[in-house]
Design an enzyme around this catalytic site. Structure first.
Site, PDB file in Angstrom:
ATOM      1  N   SER A  29     -12.214  28.750  30.559  1.00 14.00           N
ATOM      2  CA  SER A  29     -12.192  27.356  30.097  1.00 14.00           C
ATOM      3  C   SER A  29     -12.709  26.366  31.134  1.00 14.00           C
ATOM      4  CB  SER A  29     -10.778  26.961  29.672  1.00 14.00           C
ATOM      5  OG  SER A  29      -9.916  26.854  30.790  1.00 14.00           O
ATOM      6  N   LYS A  97      -6.914  22.828  34.437  1.00 15.29           N
ATOM      7  CA  LYS A  97      -7.828  21.910  33.756  1.00 15.29           C
ATOM      8  C   LYS A  97      -8.184  20.763  34.706  1.00 15.29           C
ATOM      9  CE  LYS A  97      -7.148  24.091  29.763  1.00 15.29           C
ATOM     10  NZ  LYS A  97      -8.175  25.019  29.218  1.00 15.29           N
TER      11      LYS A  97
END
EC number: 3.4.21.89
Length: 209
Positions: A29, A97
């Site tokens: 991701s 993230k």
């Protein structure tokens, strides 16, 4: 077990809890800033004297079941090794993230140029997004609550980040209290060792409120 061994384990645990901790990157991701199975160091010292800021890559505890149970739970022996610091942590309910918005920010996707804006300021994300990648295929217009963060993966087409959880209990926002640390560097494999610094776009005048 010898006294020296016990002392070494105690020091390792203390360092892991209060200074820095190693983690495996669990998915693609954040590609290609980070790639699956990279080992990163999440340092905790910075946030003792400053707040989490835009552009930081953070490791945080799963806020609202973003991970499924199989991804979140390592085996017992693995858990022990991770706790004492002799093994990097795997998923175990943690995610990695990039922070796009902090408490009080209005984050919108996208403007007429196809760019994400924060408080009306467009972000030039070419420094960390894949070539020709769109900032987001999912439109959104959110006001980040105080004490929370809006986070996104650098691999926007393959990241179940804040956008994917807007309809969930937390609205896609991550509580600041869930942040474990700031990913400061890739420590393994050796050919990917590098420091991780906030991109220049987050230093734009007028972005900060």
């Amino acid at each position: 077990m010898s006294t020296v061994t016990v002392l070494a384990l105690v020091i390792t645990v203390v360092l892991r809890l209060f200074v820095a901790e190693a983690f495996y990157v669990p998915s693609e991701s954040m590609y290609d800033t980070l790639t699956k199975d990279d080992r990163i160091l999440a340092e905790k010292i910075s946030y003792l004297h400053r707040d989490v800021d835009r552009g930081d890559i953070i490791v945080f505890k799963d806020p609202d079941n973003w991970l499924n149970e199989a991804e979140a739970q390592p085996g017992t022996l693995r858990r022990i090794g991770e706790f004492v610091g002799i093994l990097p942590r795997t998923g175990e309910g943690h995610l990695v993230k990039r922070v796009i918005g902090i408490g009080g920010d209005r984050v919108i996707c996208c403007n007429k140029q196809g760019l994400i804006t924060v408080n009306g300021i467009p972000l030039d994300e070419r420094e960390y997004l894949l070539k020709d990648a769109k900032p987001s295929e999912v439109p959104f217009n959110v006001l980040v609550p105080a004490g929370h963060l809006w986070v996104m993966g650098d691999n926007r087409a393959d990241s179940a980040d804040s956008r994917a959880h807007m309809g969930g209990p937390g609205g896609g926002f991550v509580p600041v209290e869930n942040v474990v640390g700031r990913a400061c560097c890739v420590i393994w494999p050796s050919d990917r060792m590098t420091m991780l610094r906030p991109p220049d776009t987050f230093k734009k005048p007028g972005l900060k409120k």
